[in-house]
Write a protein that holds these residues in place. Structure first.
Motif, PDB file in Angstrom:
ATOM      1  N   TYR A  77      87.108 -46.264 -43.030  1.00 24.44           N
ATOM      2  CA  TYR A  77      86.629 -46.927 -44.237  1.00 24.44           C
ATOM      3  C   TYR A  77      87.592 -48.041 -44.638  1.00 24.44           C
ATOM      4  CZ  TYR A  77      90.092 -44.098 -46.788  1.00 24.44           C
ATOM      5  OH  TYR A  77      91.246 -43.513 -47.227  1.00 24.44           O
ATOM      6  N   GLY A  78      87.080 -48.952 -45.473  1.00 25.22           N
ATOM      7  CA  GLY A  78      87.872 -50.074 -45.948  1.00 25.22           C
ATOM      8  C   GLY A  78      87.177 -50.787 -47.095  1.00 25.22           C
ATOM      9  N   ALA A  79      87.778 -51.872 -47.552  1.00 29.41           N
ATOM     10  CA  ALA A  79      87.245 -52.600 -48.709  1.00 29.41           C
ATOM     11  C   ALA A  79      85.907 -53.268 -48.412  1.00 29.41           C
ATOM     12  CB  ALA A  79      88.266 -53.645 -49.170  1.00 29.41           C
ATOM     13  N   LYS A  80      85.659 -53.643 -47.161  1.00 25.42           N
ATOM     14  CA  LYS A  80      84.394 -54.301 -46.823  1.00 25.42           C
ATOM     15  C   LYS A  80      83.197 -53.365 -46.945  1.00 25.42           C
ATOM     16  CE  LYS A  80      86.475 -57.675 -43.656  1.00 25.42           C
ATOM     17  NZ  LYS A  80      86.490 -58.193 -42.269  1.00 25.42           N
ATOM     18  N   HIS A 158      88.981 -35.211 -37.157  1.00 26.13           N
ATOM     19  CA  HIS A 158      88.664 -36.065 -36.014  1.00 26.13           C
ATOM     20  C   HIS A 158      89.902 -36.846 -35.604  1.00 26.13           C
ATOM     21  CE1 HIS A 158      86.514 -38.901 -33.451  1.00 26.13           C
ATOM     22  NE2 HIS A 158      85.464 -38.119 -33.553  1.00 26.13           N
ATOM     23  N   PRO A 159      90.118 -37.087 -34.313  1.00 31.89           N
ATOM     24  CA  PRO A 159      91.296 -37.858 -33.871  1.00 31.89           C
ATOM     25  C   PRO A 159      91.374 -39.211 -34.562  1.00 31.89           C
ATOM     26  CG  PRO A 159      90.186 -36.865 -31.994  1.00 31.89           C
ATOM     27  CD  PRO A 159      89.306 -36.624 -33.185  1.00 31.89           C
ATOM     28  N   ASN A 160      92.554 -39.538 -35.067  1.00 24.90           N
ATOM     29  CA  ASN A 160      92.833 -40.814 -35.729  1.00 24.90           C
ATOM     30  C   ASN A 160      92.006 -41.023 -36.997  1.00 24.90           C
ATOM     31  OD1 ASN A 160      94.623 -41.551 -33.609  1.00 24.90           O
ATOM     32  ND2 ASN A 160      92.867 -42.197 -32.379  1.00 24.90           N
ATOM     33  N   ASN A 161      91.467 -39.937 -37.562  1.00 29.83           N
ATOM     34  CA  ASN A 161      90.684 -40.024 -38.795  1.00 29.83           C
ATOM     35  C   ASN A 161      89.566 -41.068 -38.680  1.00 29.83           C
ATOM     36  OD1 ASN A 161      92.060 -38.028 -40.177  1.00 29.83           O
ATOM     37  ND2 ASN A 161      93.576 -39.443 -41.015  1.00 29.83           N
ATOM     38  N   MET A 162      88.723 -40.905 -37.700  1.00 31.31           N
ATOM     39  CA  MET A 162      87.630 -41.839 -37.450  1.00 31.31           C
ATOM     40  C   MET A 162      86.280 -41.137 -37.632  1.00 31.31           C
ATOM     41  SD  MET A 162      88.809 -44.831 -36.775  1.00 31.31           S
ATOM     42  CE  MET A 162      90.365 -45.616 -36.353  1.00 31.31           C
ATOM     43  N   MET A 163      85.254 -41.967 -37.764  1.00 31.40           N
ATOM     44  CA  MET A 163      83.887 -41.484 -37.921  1.00 31.40           C
ATOM     45  C   MET A 163      82.996 -42.139 -36.876  1.00 31.40           C
ATOM     46  SD  MET A 163      83.439 -41.704 -42.056  1.00 31.40           S
ATOM     47  CE  MET A 163      84.307 -43.271 -42.165  1.00 31.40           C
ATOM     48  N   THR A 164      81.953 -41.431 -36.508  1.00 35.60           N
ATOM     49  CA  THR A 164      80.947 -42.028 -35.639  1.00 35.60           C
ATOM     50  C   THR A 164      80.054 -42.967 -36.442  1.00 35.60           C
ATOM     51  OG1 THR A 164      79.447 -40.171 -36.024  1.00 35.60           O
ATOM     52  CG2 THR A 164      80.949 -40.000 -34.145  1.00 35.60           C
ATOM     53  N   TYR A 213      84.058 -38.803 -48.266  1.00 33.11           N
ATOM     54  CA  TYR A 213      84.135 -39.986 -47.403  1.00 33.11           C
ATOM     55  C   TYR A 213      85.566 -40.523 -47.304  1.00 33.11           C
ATOM     56  CZ  TYR A 213      83.087 -44.712 -45.729  1.00 33.11           C
ATOM     57  OH  TYR A 213      83.056 -45.882 -45.014  1.00 33.11           O
ATOM     58  N   LEU A 214      86.273 -40.577 -48.418  1.00 30.43           N
ATOM     59  CA  LEU A 214      87.628 -41.139 -48.433  1.00 30.43           C
ATOM     60  C   LEU A 214      88.663 -40.175 -47.877  1.00 30.43           C
ATOM     61  CD1 LEU A 214      87.556 -42.900 -51.930  1.00 30.43           C
ATOM     62  CD2 LEU A 214      87.216 -43.941 -49.676  1.00 30.43           C
ATOM     63  N   LEU A 215      88.432 -38.872 -47.994  1.00 23.80           N
ATOM     64  CA  LEU A 215      89.378 -37.881 -47.488  1.00 23.80           C
ATOM     65  C   LEU A 215      89.086 -37.469 -46.041  1.00 23.80           C
ATOM     66  CD1 LEU A 215      89.712 -35.540 -50.605  1.00 23.80           C
ATOM     67  CD2 LEU A 215      91.388 -37.192 -49.771  1.00 23.80           C
ATOM     68  N   TYR A 216      88.100 -38.112 -45.419  1.00 28.61           N
ATOM     69  CA  TYR A 216      87.705 -37.797 -44.041  1.00 28.61           C
ATOM     70  C   TYR A 216      87.254 -36.342 -43.892  1.00 28.61           C
ATOM     71  CZ  TYR A 216      89.685 -42.287 -42.675  1.00 28.61           C
ATOM     72  OH  TYR A 216      89.954 -43.636 -42.553  1.00 28.61           O
ATOM     73  N   LEU A 217      86.703 -35.768 -44.948  1.00 32.41           N
ATOM     74  CA  LEU A 217      86.078 -34.444 -44.866  1.00 32.41           C
ATOM     75  C   LEU A 217      84.589 -34.635 -44.569  1.00 32.41           C
ATOM     76  CD1 LEU A 217      87.809 -32.736 -47.923  1.00 32.41           C
ATOM     77  CD2 LEU A 217      88.327 -32.382 -45.519  1.00 32.41           C
ATOM     78  N   ASN A 218      84.304 -35.358 -43.507  1.00 33.39           N
ATOM     79  CA  ASN A 218      82.936 -35.798 -43.247  1.00 33.39           C
ATOM     80  C   ASN A 218      82.012 -34.644 -42.889  1.00 33.39           C
ATOM     81  OD1 ASN A 218      83.908 -38.513 -43.478  1.00 33.39           O
ATOM     82  ND2 ASN A 218      84.660 -38.357 -41.379  1.00 33.39           N
ATOM     83  N   HIS A 219      82.433 -33.795 -41.962  1.00 32.85           N
ATOM     84  CA  HIS A 219      81.569 -32.700 -41.518  1.00 32.85           C
ATOM     85  C   HIS A 219      81.406 -31.643 -42.604  1.00 32.85           C
ATOM     86  CE1 HIS A 219      83.039 -34.538 -37.715  1.00 32.85           C
ATOM     87  NE2 HIS A 219      81.794 -34.334 -37.335  1.00 32.85           N
ATOM     88  N   LEU A 220      82.514 -31.297 -43.270  1.00 36.87           N
ATOM     89  CA  LEU A 220      82.415 -30.322 -44.354  1.00 36.87           C
ATOM     90  C   LEU A 220      81.558 -30.859 -45.488  1.00 36.87           C
ATOM     91  CD1 LEU A 220      83.235 -27.714 -45.811  1.00 36.87           C
ATOM     92  CD2 LEU A 220      85.308 -28.909 -46.580  1.00 36.87           C
ATOM     93  N   GLY A 221      81.791 -32.114 -45.869  1.00 35.60           N
ATOM     94  CA  GLY A 221      80.995 -32.706 -46.939  1.00 35.60           C
ATOM     95  C   GLY A 221      79.526 -32.797 -46.581  1.00 35.60           C
ATOM     96  N   LEU A 222      79.234 -33.098 -45.324  1.00 29.78           N
ATOM     97  CA  LEU A 222      77.841 -33.196 -44.897  1.00 29.78           C
ATOM     98  C   LEU A 222      77.149 -31.841 -44.939  1.00 29.78           C
ATOM     99  CD1 LEU A 222      75.535 -34.864 -43.767  1.00 29.78           C
ATOM    100  CD2 LEU A 222      76.489 -34.539 -41.476  1.00 29.78           C
ATOM    101  N   LEU A 223      77.835 -30.787 -44.497  1.00 30.61           N
ATOM    102  CA  LEU A 223      77.234 -29.460 -44.520  1.00 30.61           C
ATOM    103  C   LEU A 223      76.970 -28.992 -45.949  1.00 30.61           C
ATOM    104  CD1 LEU A 223      76.347 -26.883 -43.058  1.00 30.61           C
ATOM    105  CD2 LEU A 223      78.727 -26.108 -43.134  1.00 30.61           C
TER     106      LEU A 223
END
Length: 372
Positions: A77-80, A158-164, A213-223
């Motif tokens: 994530y970023g400012a854009k 996820h490695p390097n705190n990345m998302m698909t 989204y900002l804490l990279y809890l993507n899978h937990l947040g999605l579930l």
């Protein structure tokens, strides 16, 4: 979106009524500027920031081969992302108006709901479509990223705190939808007494989706979001039947049981994942300057926010259920009170409401005895 009746005069251009009636067309024109910007070389770079996902990173082929399930192109994530959220917020407003005009308004005209029930029906109809689409979309993402077969993905970062791509696009779309709810409060003419409740409801969703989204809890947040959306979908879907015919009150009671079970399952998953596995699943450092979510402050924030929203939503359920019980008991109490008053007013002993009266009209038999 307000339906314009035939024969009515068009309001003045750029007046409040003109904006309310044509807000979808105005928003579509703004969105077309970004799309047309892709056609010109000078503006293409700016338009791409609004339309496509940003902050992508390409991994080397050797590194991608080591992770068989990880794609070569990942995102952070970023400012854009704010520009992308703004563009898809415009898209959400257009879709909202399309569903309102071509589906819900036609049902309202056919069913002829009263005005208070009409606004609630529109709200439940919009949320039912959104929650259903989000549940199907989110379940597909969970399945494609092996979250349902391997639950360890929930607490394994996820490695390097990345998302698909699909994960980031889902969160961008969710943020865009809930941000679009704020201008819709103006477009739909929400009553001032209902405004604060709607703002809190939308704000809680934005807070938790942005936090995951900002804490990279993507899978937990999605579930957790899928479980919450499924219960909310049942809620608004039952409301649609309740507004069409109030005999479906039993279905609402059954949904209340599912609602409570959904809240309990959400709390259990949150406590187990965040409180135990996320804390001990990794051997990362506890330095607060890193972007690792495995710190005490993050754990406390996630657990407290999850418990807070579950308590708030459950409290709203009790209030709605109590209000409907009161509405059902009101028509039953009114005839009994009227019958009691009628019985006291025409008693055999010549009393009215327990008090003797002298100006009562006598029967013909009584008048005959008095005259004799």
């Amino acid at each position: 979106m307000t339906f314009r009746k035939k024969g009515t005069k068009n309001p003045p251009v750029l007046s409040q009524e003109f904006i309310l009636q044509n807000h979808a067309d105005l928003v579509a024109c703004v969105g077309m500027f970004f799309v047309l910007g892709l056609m010109f070389e000078g503006t293409a770079e700016v338009s791409i920031v609004f339309i496509t996902l940003q902050h992508g990173v390409t991994f080397p082929a050797e590194e991608a081969e080591e992770r068989a399930t990880a794609p070569k192109f990942l995102y952070h994530y970023g400012a854009k992302d704010l520009a992308t959220v703004f563009f898809y917020m415009l898209v959400a407003i257009i879709i909202h108006a399309t569903i309102q005009e071509y589906v819900l308004d036609r049902i309202n005209r056919r069913m002829q709901f009263p005005k208070p029930k009409q606004s609630k029906f529109n709200e439940s109809g919009q949320f039912s479509v959104f929650f259903l689409v989000s549940c199907i979309w989110g379940t597909f993402i969970l399945h494609s990223e092996n979250c349902l077969s391997d639950l360890a993905v929930l607490w394994r970062a996820h490695p390097n705190n990345m998302m698909t791509f699909q994960m980031k696009f889902f969160y961008i779309s969710q943020l865009a939808y809930w941000f679009h709810a704020f201008p819709e409060l103006y477009f739909q003419r929400i009553k001032p007494q209902d405004l604060s409740q709607q703002v809190v409801y939308v704000g809680l969703h934005l807070f938790h989706i942005a936090g995951a989204y900002l804490l990279y809890l993507n899978h937990l947040g999605l579930l957790l979001l899928m479980m919450h959306y499924f219960v909310e979908f049942l809620s608004h879907f039952c409301d649609l039947f309740y507004f069409s015919d109030e005999k479906y009150q039993k279905e609402f009671s059954l949904w209340a049981i599912v609602f409570i079970l959904g809240r309990l399952v959400t709390l259990i998953v949150s406590v187990i994942t965040v409180g135990f596995h996320l804390a001990g699943g990794q051997n990362g450092n506890s330095d607060g300057t890193t972007e690792d979510v495995n710190v005490l402050a993050a754990k406390i924030a996630v657990l407290s926010s999850s418990c807070t929203i579950q308590a708030y939503i459950t409290w709203n359920l009790f209030n709605v259920q109590l209000q409907r019980w009161m509405e059902e008991d009101a028509p039953l109490q009114a005839p009994s009170v009227k019958k009691k008053r009628t019985k006291g007013r025409f008693s055999r002993k010549g009393t009215e409401n327990g008090v003797a009266t002298s100006n009562r009209v006598d029967s013909p038999h009584m008048r005959k005895e008095k005259s004799s």
